[in-house]
Design a protein around this motif. Structure first.
Motif, PDB file in Angstrom:
ATOM      1  N   SER A   1     -15.183   1.581  -8.515  1.00 62.91           N
ATOM      2  CA  SER A   1     -14.839   2.698  -7.636  1.00 62.91           C
ATOM      3  C   SER A   1     -15.696   3.899  -8.011  1.00 62.91           C
ATOM      4  CB  SER A   1     -13.350   3.042  -7.777  1.00 62.91           C
ATOM      5  OG  SER A   1     -12.551   1.944  -7.429  1.00 62.91           O
TER       6      SER A   1
ATOM      7  N   PRO B   1     -15.750  -5.495   5.326  1.00 60.24           N
ATOM      8  CA  PRO B   1     -14.971  -5.798   4.114  1.00 60.24           C
ATOM      9  C   PRO B   1     -15.753  -6.598   3.082  1.00 60.24           C
ATOM     10  CG  PRO B   1     -14.186  -7.083   5.980  1.00 60.24           C
ATOM     11  CD  PRO B   1     -15.138  -6.083   6.527  1.00 60.24           C
TER      12      PRO B   1
ATOM     13  N   THR C   1      -8.692  -9.137   5.838  1.00 59.83           N
ATOM     14  CA  THR C   1      -9.722  -8.422   5.085  1.00 59.83           C
ATOM     15  C   THR C   1     -10.122  -7.123   5.783  1.00 59.83           C
ATOM     16  OG1 THR C   1     -11.472  -9.689   6.206  1.00 59.83           O
ATOM     17  CG2 THR C   1     -10.638 -10.569   4.130  1.00 59.83           C
TER      18      THR C   1
ATOM     19  N   THR D   1      -5.292   1.320  -1.472  1.00 60.68           N
ATOM     20  CA  THR D   1      -5.774   1.166  -0.096  1.00 60.68           C
ATOM     21  C   THR D   1      -6.800   0.046   0.046  1.00 60.68           C
ATOM     22  OG1 THR D   1      -7.487   2.833  -0.481  1.00 60.68           O
ATOM     23  CG2 THR D   1      -5.387   3.600   0.425  1.00 60.68           C
ATOM     24  N   SER D   2      -6.850  -0.869  -0.889  1.00 60.33           N
ATOM     25  CA  SER D   2      -7.794  -1.980  -0.779  1.00 60.33           C
ATOM     26  C   SER D   2      -7.116  -3.269  -1.206  1.00 60.33           C
ATOM     27  CB  SER D   2      -9.040  -1.738  -1.640  1.00 60.33           C
ATOM     28  OG  SER D   2      -8.730  -1.836  -3.018  1.00 60.33           O
ATOM     29  N   TYR D   3      -7.552  -4.360  -0.603  1.00 60.63           N
ATOM     30  CA  TYR D   3      -7.029  -5.681  -0.955  1.00 60.63           C
ATOM     31  C   TYR D   3      -7.325  -5.983  -2.421  1.00 60.63           C
ATOM     32  CZ  TYR D   3      -5.246 -10.106   0.985  1.00 60.63           C
ATOM     33  OH  TYR D   3      -4.467 -11.190   1.310  1.00 60.63           O
ATOM     34  N   GLU D   4      -8.524  -5.615  -2.862  1.00 61.92           N
ATOM     35  CA  GLU D   4      -8.907  -5.857  -4.251  1.00 61.92           C
ATOM     36  C   GLU D   4      -8.043  -5.045  -5.214  1.00 61.92           C
ATOM     37  OE1 GLU D   4     -12.255  -6.591  -1.487  1.00 61.92           O
ATOM     38  OE2 GLU D   4     -10.903  -4.910  -1.826  1.00 61.92           O
TER      39      GLU D   4
ATOM     40  N   LYS E   1     -17.668  -4.012   1.177  1.00 58.78           N
ATOM     41  CA  LYS E   1     -16.748  -3.232   0.344  1.00 58.78           C
ATOM     42  C   LYS E   1     -16.359  -4.026  -0.898  1.00 58.78           C
ATOM     43  CE  LYS E   1     -12.374  -0.701   0.561  1.00 58.78           C
ATOM     44  NZ  LYS E   1     -11.208  -0.333   1.408  1.00 58.78           N
TER      45      LYS E   1
ATOM     46  N   PRO F   1      -9.227  -1.612   5.426  1.00 57.11           N
ATOM     47  CA  PRO F   1     -10.262  -0.641   5.801  1.00 57.11           C
ATOM     48  C   PRO F   1      -9.942   0.098   7.096  1.00 57.11           C
ATOM     49  CG  PRO F   1     -11.289  -2.670   5.048  1.00 57.11           C
ATOM     50  CD  PRO F   1      -9.811  -2.947   5.139  1.00 57.11           C
TER      51      PRO F   1
ATOM     52  N   CYS G   1       0.839  -1.213   0.000  1.00 58.15           N
ATOM     53  CA  CYS G   1       0.000   0.000   0.000  1.00 58.15           C
ATOM     54  C   CYS G   1       0.865   1.250   0.000  1.00 58.15           C
ATOM     55  CB  CYS G   1      -0.921  -0.004   1.226  1.00 58.15           C
ATOM     56  SG  CYS G   1      -2.234  -1.228   1.179  1.00 58.15           S
TER      57      CYS G   1
ATOM     58  N   CYS H   1      -7.252   2.699   6.300  1.00 59.72           N
ATOM     59  CA  CYS H   1      -7.759   3.889   5.611  1.00 59.72           C
ATOM     60  C   CYS H   1      -8.378   4.895   6.575  1.00 59.72           C
ATOM     61  CB  CYS H   1      -8.797   3.481   4.560  1.00 59.72           C
ATOM     62  SG  CYS H   1      -8.118   2.608   3.141  1.00 59.72           S
TER      63      CYS H   1
END
Length: 445
Positions: free
Chosen positions: A350, A338, A252, A90-93, A341, A256, A84, A259
């Motif tokens: 997004s 999560p 997971t 800022t997301s796992y995805e 999200k 979040p 990151c 952030c």
């Protein structure tokens, strides 16, 4: 900015991670609130099975495995945070998409959805089966039973609508800091009771009744059964690593929470992670040790069942069971965050925050989870297979694989070697878990 960020988090803090969330708010979640949230994501009903894992590995063997798994969990979070920091994602995805393009994003999103829906369904399934008995145990033996107290499905629907839904629909995970702090108190209470009850239940166990993981049978319990084993190696020992690995799955929820952390930096979030895993490690170790030293080789697969058998109407045991169930209730909204999200990213991409999409996704996910818990007779086997693969991927395989694909560090760097080890370890744990579950099915049939 240096790429070699300190894993322990004692170096100077890096420049804050600039995200849309960080810019749009004046102040994020506090450090303490973030620790409570991450601890709540780590700890759950899995704490009830660690004493059984110690009985099948021995005290020293269990401690070594617990140190190994907790260290690898913290290290995999370190790799995620480092990615990151390097990419600004800022997301796992998002990391999955950067590493493996669109298939990576879909793969991670589906893994998060499946894992978290399975975990929430399992928690609600526990509530459905255990909460009626916990409530009615407060009644006197000759008291009039209230029928609706005994209907686990009705209780589950009421709790989901009145407690879980209002908490799950909150727009930010930081708002759950207070409920996560309460869940931590419940876990602390459970651990304290396990320690105290060690000196209440005598050994050999009373009434010459030994507890089997399959059934309760009468046998001779002697002082030989009250000897702690330092190392144990058997077929059941293989269950210990998957049990411990899943007990530290919080990945997971890490990003979040990152952030929304006030003054978010990698070093600051790494300290949140280290403190959360260390406190969870301590509670896991103490509760497992004293639970094992209470029942020794006769410890049940779910620790509280042993106390119910030998102290059937003990007020403290009844309250601690209720405390664990309340902790489970407060964990579900955090696990839901999560999952929601991931669903929004997969379905809508997004886009700016929308209350309509947010609320609809929340209700749909909770509806699926509630339906599974209420109408499916036994979901544990189904999600056991899925969870054995998705949990290992989210905990070990994905962080290591994404680091190998994204990082620009040298081939022989320490983190590069560590990432490769995580991938191999995760594949082994996932395959082992899946094999054990299939073997259990075959033996049961």
């Amino acid at each position: 900015m240096s790429e070699d960020n300190d894993f322990i988090g004692n170096t100077e803090e890096e420049a804050p991670l600039l995200t849309d969330e960080a810019v749009s708010r004046s102040r994020g979640a506090s450090f303490v609130s973030s620790v409570f949230n991450l601890m709540n994501a780590i700890m759950g009903s899995g704490i009830l099975g660690l004493a059984y894992a110690m009985a099948n590995t021995g005290i020293v063997g269990f401690c070594l495995l617990l140190v190994l798994v907790s260290a690898l969990a913290a290290y995999s979070v370190h790799l995620l945070l480092k990615l990151c920091d390097q990419t600004g994602l800022t997301s796992y995805e998002g990391l999955g998409e950067r590493a493996l393009h669109k298939p990576g994003k879909v793969l991670v999103g589906c893994a998060v959805l499946i894992q978290n829906i399975g975990a929430m369904s399992s928690y609600l399934f526990i509530l459905k089966s255990e909460l009626p008995a916990a409530i009615t145990s407060f009644q006197t033996a000759d008291g009039t039973k209230t029928p609706w107290f005994e209907d686990g499905r009705l209780l589950l629907i009421l709790i989901t609508i009145c407690v879980i839904l209002p908490l799950a629909i909150l727009p930010r995970v930081g708002f759950l800091g207070y409920t996560s702090g309460l869940a931590f108190v419940f876990m602390l209470y459970f651990t304290a009771v396990v320690v105290v009850k060690k000196y209440v239940i005598p050994c050999p166990l009373p009434n010459n009744i030994t507890v089997s993981s399959v059934s309760c049978q009468v046998s001779n319990s002697s002082t030989a059964d009250c000897t702690a084993q330092l190392f144990v190696l058997s077929r059941k020992s293989a269950y210990a690593i998957p049990t411990m690995a899943f007990s530290f799955l919080c990945h997971t929820a890490v990003l979040p929470i990152y952030c929304e952390l006030d003054r978010p930096t990698k070093a600051r979030m790494q300290r949140v992670t280290n403190i959360s895993i260390s406190l969870s490690f301590t509670l896991y170790l103490v509760s497992a040790l004293f639970g094992y030293l209470t029942f020794y080789a006769q410890v049940d697969t779910e620790l509280l069942h042993g106390y119910d058998r030998y102290l059937p109407r003990d007020v403290v045991v009844i309250t601690v069971r209720l405390a664990i169930l309340l902790s489970v209730v407060l964990t579900v909204p955090l696990i839901h965050f999560p999952a929601r999200k991931a669903a929004i990213l997969l379905l809508f991409g997004s886009r700016p925050f929308s209350w309509w999409i947010h609320s609809l996704t929340t209700v749909c996910i909770l509806g699926v989870v509630l339906s599974l818990a209420v109408f499916v007779p036994d979901i544990r086997n189904v999600f056991g297979v899925v969870g054995s693969t998705t949990s290992s991927c989210l905990l070990f395989v994905f962080p290591g694989l994404f680091y190998l694909k994204i990082s620009t560090q040298r081939f022989r760097s320490l983190d590069y070697i560590g990432a490769a080890f995580l991938v191999v370890f995760g594949v082994v744990v996932g395959a082992l878990s899946l094999t054990l579950i299939i073997l259990t099915w075959v033996q049961s049939s």
